[in-house]
Design an enzyme around this catalytic site. Structure first.
Site, short mmCIF file in Angstrom:
data_model
loop_
_atom_site.label_atom_id
_atom_site.label_comp_id
_atom_site.label_asym_id
_atom_site.label_seq_id
_atom_site.Cartn_x
_atom_site.Cartn_y
_atom_site.Cartn_z
CB ALA A 165 -0.90 0.01 1.22
CG ASP A 166 0.26 4.21 -3.09
OD1 ASP A 166 -0.86 4.36 -2.55
OD2 ASP A 166 0.41 4.22 -4.33
CB SER A 167 0.73 7.99 1.00
OG SER A 167 0.97 8.52 -0.29
CG ASP A 191 -2.89 1.82 -2.49
OD1 ASP A 191 -3.75 2.07 -3.35
OD2 ASP A 191 -1.80 1.28 -2.73
CG LEU A 192 -1.64 3.18 3.67
CD1 LEU A 192 -0.35 3.59 4.36
CD2 LEU A 192 -2.21 1.93 4.32
#
Length: 80
Positions: free
Chosen positions: A37-39, A41-42
């Site tokens: 997960a990237d930022s 996605d989070l």
């Protein structure tokens, strides 16, 4: 809602959002290292949590949610 019910609901969100089988998700699953997960996605995941559980999650609190267990614990302690 019990922690088990919360976990089940969160794994369903993870399955949809991260395209991973729910049976591969454990409490120790790390969003960044295990789910890549990237930022963005989070942020999207946190918004889905807020919608699913009717919770407000501050940016500071969201940064502390690193594993599935963190998400379950947060929701469990902030419901109702």
């Amino acid at each position: 809602m019990t922690e088990n019910e919360i976990f089940t609901k969160i794994t369903t969100i993870i399955e949809d959002h991260f395209d991973v089988s729910a049976d591969k998700v454990t409490e120790q699953t790390n969003f960044k290292t295990d789910l890549d997960a990237d930022s963005i996605d989070l942020v999207e995941f946190v918004l889905e949590l807020e919608d699913a559980f009717g919770a407000e999650i501050s940016d500071e609190d969201a940064e502390q949610i690193v594993t599935v267990k963190d998400a379950v614990d947060y929701i469990a302690s902030h419901q109702g």
